[in-house]
Scaffold this motif. Structure first.
Motif, PDB file in Angstrom:
ATOM      1  N   ALA A  61      59.578  32.343  26.358  1.00 27.79           N
ATOM      2  CA  ALA A  61      59.037  31.053  26.796  1.00 27.79           C
ATOM      3  C   ALA A  61      59.022  31.016  28.317  1.00 27.79           C
ATOM      4  O   ALA A  61      60.049  31.226  28.950  1.00 27.79           O
ATOM      5  CB  ALA A  61      59.881  29.918  26.236  1.00 27.79           C
ATOM      6  N   TRP A  62      57.878  30.750  28.898  1.00 31.14           N
ATOM      7  CA  TRP A  62      57.780  30.705  30.370  1.00 31.14           C
ATOM      8  C   TRP A  62      58.224  29.355  30.902  1.00 31.14           C
ATOM      9  O   TRP A  62      58.729  29.236  32.008  1.00 31.14           O
ATOM     10  CB  TRP A  62      56.340  31.013  30.806  1.00 31.14           C
ATOM     11  CG  TRP A  62      55.898  32.410  30.437  1.00 31.14           C
ATOM     12  CD1 TRP A  62      56.701  33.436  29.995  1.00 31.14           C
ATOM     13  CD2 TRP A  62      54.575  32.937  30.490  1.00 31.14           C
ATOM     14  NE1 TRP A  62      55.954  34.565  29.765  1.00 31.14           N
ATOM     15  CE2 TRP A  62      54.645  34.294  30.068  1.00 31.14           C
ATOM     16  CE3 TRP A  62      53.331  32.406  30.856  1.00 31.14           C
ATOM     17  CZ2 TRP A  62      53.527  35.111  30.009  1.00 31.14           C
ATOM     18  CZ3 TRP A  62      52.210  33.232  30.793  1.00 31.14           C
ATOM     19  CH2 TRP A  62      52.300  34.576  30.375  1.00 31.14           C
ATOM     20  N   VAL A  63      57.960  28.322  30.138  1.00 29.80           N
ATOM     21  CA  VAL A  63      58.474  26.974  30.445  1.00 29.80           C
ATOM     22  C   VAL A  63      59.012  26.400  29.133  1.00 29.80           C
ATOM     23  O   VAL A  63      58.610  26.858  28.065  1.00 29.80           O
ATOM     24  CB  VAL A  63      57.378  26.041  31.029  1.00 29.80           C
ATOM     25  CG1 VAL A  63      57.030  26.411  32.454  1.00 29.80           C
ATOM     26  CG2 VAL A  63      56.134  26.041  30.160  1.00 29.80           C
ATOM     27  N   PRO A  64      59.908  25.408  29.192  1.00 30.31           N
ATOM     28  CA  PRO A  64      60.533  24.929  27.959  1.00 30.31           C
ATOM     29  C   PRO A  64      59.553  24.284  26.974  1.00 30.31           C
ATOM     30  O   PRO A  64      59.763  24.364  25.774  1.00 30.31           O
ATOM     31  CB  PRO A  64      61.552  23.888  28.437  1.00 30.31           C
ATOM     32  CG  PRO A  64      61.698  24.098  29.901  1.00 30.31           C
ATOM     33  CD  PRO A  64      60.457  24.762  30.385  1.00 30.31           C
ATOM     34  N   GLU A  65      58.485  23.641  27.456  1.00 29.44           N
ATOM     35  CA  GLU A  65      57.610  22.909  26.548  1.00 29.44           C
ATOM     36  C   GLU A  65      56.583  23.843  25.928  1.00 29.44           C
ATOM     37  O   GLU A  65      55.881  24.556  26.634  1.00 29.44           O
ATOM     38  CB  GLU A  65      56.862  21.786  27.292  1.00 29.44           C
ATOM     39  CG  GLU A  65      57.752  20.764  27.941  1.00 29.44           C
ATOM     40  CD  GLU A  65      58.406  21.267  29.209  1.00 29.44           C
ATOM     41  OE1 GLU A  65      57.893  22.244  29.796  1.00 29.44           O
ATOM     42  OE2 GLU A  65      59.452  20.715  29.594  1.00 29.44           O
TER      43      GLU A  65
END
Lengths: 776, 272
Positions: A195-199
């Motif tokens: 995952a590059w960002v949490p969302e």
């Protein structure tokens, strides 16, 4: 087989220590014990350890976190502690001189290895890559996005060797995306799974935007952390099976993947190591060409110790470790103090199916190694801490309200940087919340942490926007979120049958503070919703006062009446049962303290509201569940059995943890605010992601928990940077009930923008007129 | 929305940002009432009307800070007072700090007949009769009073040890720690109370011309080792790179050389 047998075999050599130890004991007797930093929650385990080794000549010093420990060692209040290399870096930056590394903690399996792991770059020979400058435009395999060996360490070297910096500036985006942009433009194809960002949705969006960063993955459309081409060996699979040019992994994985320690697999000769200086080395066990070696966790001590003392200390540590290895018999489990006090066994080797981690003793690093040279032995490991991202130049500026809070903020800056969280945190000093709000508004600071009421005010008057909320503690794991429950507490001995909540009418009430949402706004809103009070907005206060028989204590009620031009506020009634600094109502020593909005009023705050019950002065206290459980009952000052909850349907519950079923509404938690406006979108995202990373890394359950205690008192001061009782941060979500909580009361009390004031006056005037009419 | 204007070169004591360059960003630095000065004993006027100073300090201090230009101890103002001498009002202690040089031939800001001392301490007070805070007083003509005391190399200064013992914990710019020990600033003041006095300025940017200077004639001791501790401080932040200036990031020297006395008079009060 008892796995600890092996440990014994390995430490056989240290049989000499037994002899040393026997003689040393005599000298130990006259010496002050060596003081070991131990996290406050493990002090009991330290006693177990000292009981198991009575002559250890070690004693434990309770510390809040590693930074507290580093400070204590530098102040001569402690002598030694185990630290990860990242914390060695923190120690060096925190207090420049005076530390030495005395012993390392090594795994039994790898006890002859000088480093915990060695990141390497494996290159396909036919790619023709001869130096670092040949890497641009190639196909590159990584263990995973954001991971150490396969991402941050290569990234830091590409930054250090001037390969990436110019690409970093090619886009105006939050740091995470800058990094992705730079790598995406540097390499032709990549596998950077995870995952590059949490969302999820934002992650998908970015993965669509930079598709070449997933192209070499086994499943490019998912590009998830468990991709077969991610991980230490997966990166090599990616290299050999996807026809990539280079793979970034660690030495162990190369050995096991290519079977270098037995019969190398077919095709091994097609690859070699690329060294950081541009040279290459054949794939074999004698490789000396890693990019940065991660040193072992090690014991740090102070250079004020004489070399004889250091020898004694090393011996003492070994004796404790030996005892810890000896102890497990039946259940084959190391004693808890090995893991938590000596911190010897908290990192089980991943691939091994046993936990026989052993403490290995290295005298050659013992005497003269400073933390910084300990790190530089590993090919300048510091570089990997200092440059793992494009964001080395920028910062997010946290607004703080006093010198000591700034000092906590600067510790946070260091702890976060030590764990490669970027952009770095800077600390901007202001005097008050208002000044902080202004500084964030005009760009002198980037974020401020505010109570929900102040947040609402800052949003309306300074255009600030909340990006994160603090997460509140809760008994029920599924009910953890950015809110507290407002509750009504009565005495467990209260004989009244409240079957119908209107029976509350005429009871005496304690509210803690007029600024308290749980103490004042929540019951006001709830009684209105239940139609027990009603009528025009501004009349509610008076009606509430009347509902409680004009016998309440609402500290601060007398102060807001004047500045907000609400002379009609029934101050006398709202303060009628307050005690001030006296033992009971009407007995204050200093009249001025009665109904004051601070601790000089006996019934101020949540604890004061409960005291108001215990004194027999009030019948009901309005507080919130975090105040009750996280603070008051946790401190042991009051007993749970003295109280019960009063629900809004009139039932009572003696189990005080039932607040989810028996509450008076939800109160939002504190919020992190930054600037609004399109031009600040990047900054907002940097603030949000950086603080989330900080809370995930340093907060409870994080990888680096214990380095800096984010949530909790700081040198006896409460609520610095974050609320002491919070347990984390999450994306901001508004609590829908909140507006109705504050609207009725606050639109009558807070003077907002002056331009609005005239209309308020009219409103107030009409209210007063109405009230007067009612009374006449 | 108002944006802060960044990019003003940070002042310091190196060639590129030293005292001779301060005037570019802080025009007051070229003003007529600047400090320090060279005190020429022959040109100072013995003023019989000057009374001895009266001072009383709280021993409680708040914090020790590395300002990037040196160290500073902020103190609890309550219970402290400075009055008498040339002062027409009561003044309250705000902070004290030191100036020093890279070797013992220089370091003090004021000089006496051209002679430098290895260091000089400044006890900074504000006029609490007329103003309600240091910030309010700082730019007023009669806002501040600073006591200057010279150091000479000799025995260890016991009072200064309270500071030097802690300096290793604030190695970098902006580092700050709470002061845990009591420290009595009055103990810095020499036995002989004779002093010179003249109207001057802050000796660091913004060089505001608000200071009544009182410089004691008699130097007090400080040890070579203590001076070395001063010189071991760094002028850059914890996370900054080591600057490539001539001091390599160390605060080896942080004094402003003397400026013209101009039309001002130095008065002398001989006592003891």
């Amino acid at each position: 087989m008892n796995p600890y047998k092996r440990s014994h075999a390995i430490v056989l050599a240290s049989a000499i220590f037994a002899i040393l130890f026997a003689t040393a004991e005599i000298t130990f007797a006259q010496k002050a014990p060596f003081r070991l930093c131990v996290s406050v929650e493990f002090m009991k385990q330290c006693e177990d350890m000292l009981a198991a080794v009575p002559n250890s000549n070690v004693k434990c010093v309770s510390t809040v976190d590693k930074i507290d420990c580093i400070t204590k060692i530098s102040k001569d209040e402690a002598d030694f502690a185990p630290l990860e290399p990242e914390e060695m870096w923190v120690a060096h930056r925190f207090v420049k001189e005076g530390f030495i590394v005395i012993s390392e903690v090594r795994w039994a399996e790898f006890e002859n290895r000088n480093f915990r792991y060695e990141p390497v770059a494996v290159v396909r020979k036919s790619s023709g890559i001869k130096s670092i400058s040949d890497l641009a435009g190639r196909k590159s395999c990584h263990t995973g996005f954001g991971r150490n060996a396969g991402w941050k360490i290569p990234f830091s070297h590409l930054m250090d060797k001037d390969q990436l910096p110019k690409l970093c500036d090619g886009i105006n985006a939050p740091t995470t995306e800058k990094d992705l942009f730079a790598i995406s433009n540097y390499f032709k194809e990549v596998c950077a799974p995870g995952a590059w960002v949490p969302e999820k949705d934002k992650d998908l969006e970015l993965k669509k935007k930079y598709p070449n960063l997933c192209q070499l993955c086994e499943n490019p459309s998912l590009c998830s952390r468990d991709d077969k081409h991610g991980g230490y060996e997966g990166a090599l699979k990616c290299l050999t099976q996807k026809g990539a040019d280079i793979a970034w992994t660690k030495m162990d994985a190369v050995i096991s993947y290519f079977k270098l320690d037995s019969q190398p697999i077919a095709g091994t000769e097609d690859y070699h190591f690329l060294c950081w200086d541009g040279s290459s080395m054949p794939l074999n066990l004698n490789n000396t060409c890693s990019w940065a070696k991660r040193p072992w966790k090690a014991y740090l001590s102070s250079s004020r110790l004489s070399s004889a003392d250091i020898g004694d200390l090393q011996t003492a540590i070994t004796a404790l470790r030996n005892k810890g290895n000896d102890l497990p018999a039946g259940d084959q489990k190391l004693p808890d103090w090995m893991r938590n006090v000596l911190e010897i066994s908290n990192e089980p080797p991943r691939k091994l199916n046993q936990t026989d981690v052993i403490f290995h003793f290295e005298t050659h690093v013992a005497k003269l190694t400073t933390p910084i040279s300990y790190l530089s032995v590993g090919k300048n490991y510091s570089v990997t801490i200092e440059k793992p991202s494009c964001a080395t130049g920028s910062s997010i500026k946290f607004c703080v309200k006093n010198d000591l809070e700034k000092s906590k903020c600067l510790s946070l800056q260091l702890a976060a940087a030590g764990r490669r969280v970027l952009p770095k945190v800077d600390c901007v000093l202001a005097e008050t919340d208002l000044e902080c709000i202004q500084k964030v508004g005009n760009g002198q600071a980037d974020l401020v942490n505010l109570s929900p009421k102040d947040s609402d005010w800052a949003q309306r008057n300074y255009d600030l926007v909340p990006v994160l909320s603090e997460v509140e503690w809760n008994h029920n794991k599924d009910d953890i979120g950015p809110y507290r429950y407002a509750i009504a507490v009565i005495k467990s001995s209260d004989p009244q049958d409240y079957k119908n909540i209107s029976a509350l009418q005429g009871k005496k009430s304690c509210h803690g503070s007029i600024r308290s949402l749980a103490g004042w706004n929540a019951p006001l809103a709830k009684l209105r919703d239940l139609n027990l009070i009603g009528g025009p907005t501004c009349g509610l206060t008076i009606q509430m006062s009347q509902f409680f028989g004009n016998q309440s204590c609402v500290p601060g009620a007398k102060d807001v009446a004047i500045p907000t031009r609400m002379p009609w506020l029934p101050t006398k009634n709202l303060c009628s049962i307050c005690a001030g600094d006296g033992p009971l109502a009407g007995q204050a020593f200093t009249p001025d303290t009665v109904c004051k909005d601070d601790s000089s009023e006996r019934y101020f705050g949540a604890e004061g509201a409960l005291q108001c019950l215990l004194d027999g002065v009030g019948d009901v206290a309005f507080i919130d569940h975090v105040e009750l459980h996280g603070k008051i009952l946790a401190s042991g000052d009051m007993k749970a059995t003295d109280f019960k909850l009063l629900c809004t349907n009139g039932s009572t519950m003696s189990n005080l943890t039932n607040y989810q079923a028996c509450n008076w509404g939800k109160i939002p938690s504190n919020q992190i605010l930054t600037r609004s406006g399109d031009e600040w979108e990047v900054k907002r995202e940097d603030v949000r992601l950086t603080l989330l990373k900080i809370s995930d890394t340093l907060g409870p359950g994080g990888k680096a928990v214990g380095v800096l205690k984010l949530f909790g008192p700081y040198f006896g001061n409460n609520d610095f940077l974050f609320k002491d009782t919070s347990i984390g941060l999450c994306d901001y979500k508004s609590v829908p009930e909140f507006k109705s909580l504050i609207s009725d009361f606050d639109y009558c009390t807070t003077s907002t923008a002056p331009s609005l004031f005239s209309s308020f006056s009219i409103l107030i005037f009409s209210c007063v007129a109405l009230i007067m009419a009612r009374f006449s | 929305m108002v944006l802060q204007t960044h990019g003003i070169k940070e002042w310091g004591y190196c060639n590129h940002n030293g005292p001779s360059t301060w005037g570019e960003n802080f025009p007051l630095a070229n003003g007529p009432r600047q400090s320090p000065i060279d005190i020429q004993t022959d040109n100072s006027t013995l003023d019989q009307s000057l009374t001895p100073l009266r001072y009383e300090y709280s021993k409680k201090s708040k914090t020790l800070v590395n300002t990037g230009a040196g160290w500073k101890v902020t103190v609890v103002g309550a219970g402290s007072v400075l009055e008498g001498g040339p002062l027409n009002y009561k003044y309250k202690l705000e902070q004290f700090h030191c100036h020093w040089g890279n070797d013992n031939s220089c370091g003090s800001e004021h000089t006496v007949d051209g002679k430098s001392f290895p260091a000089e301490i400044h006890l900074v007070h504000w006029n609490c009769d007329k103003y309600s805070s240091f910030d309010e007083a700082v730019d007023k003509e009669d806002g501040l009073a600073v006591l200057g005391i010279f150091f000479q190399v000799g025995n260890e200064n016991g009072t200064m040890s309270c500071v030097t013992d802690l300096l290793h914990r604030v190695p970098h710019k902006d580092d700050i720690i709470p002061m845990e020990f009591e420290i009595d600033p009055a103990k810095f003041i020499p036995e002989n109370p004779s002093y010179w006095t003249y109207p001057g300025s802050l000796t660091t940017p913004p060089c505001l011309e608000s200071v009544s200077w009182i410089v004691f004639r008699e130097p007090v001791d400080i040890s070579e080792k203590q001076l070395e501790v001063f010189r071991s401080m760094y002028n850059y932040g914890r996370l900054d790179r080591t600057p490539e200036d001539e001091f390599r990031g160390k605060i080896l020297s942080n004094y402003r050389p003397p400026l013209e006395l101009g039309a001002r008079k130095v008065r002398y009060c001989q006592l003891g």
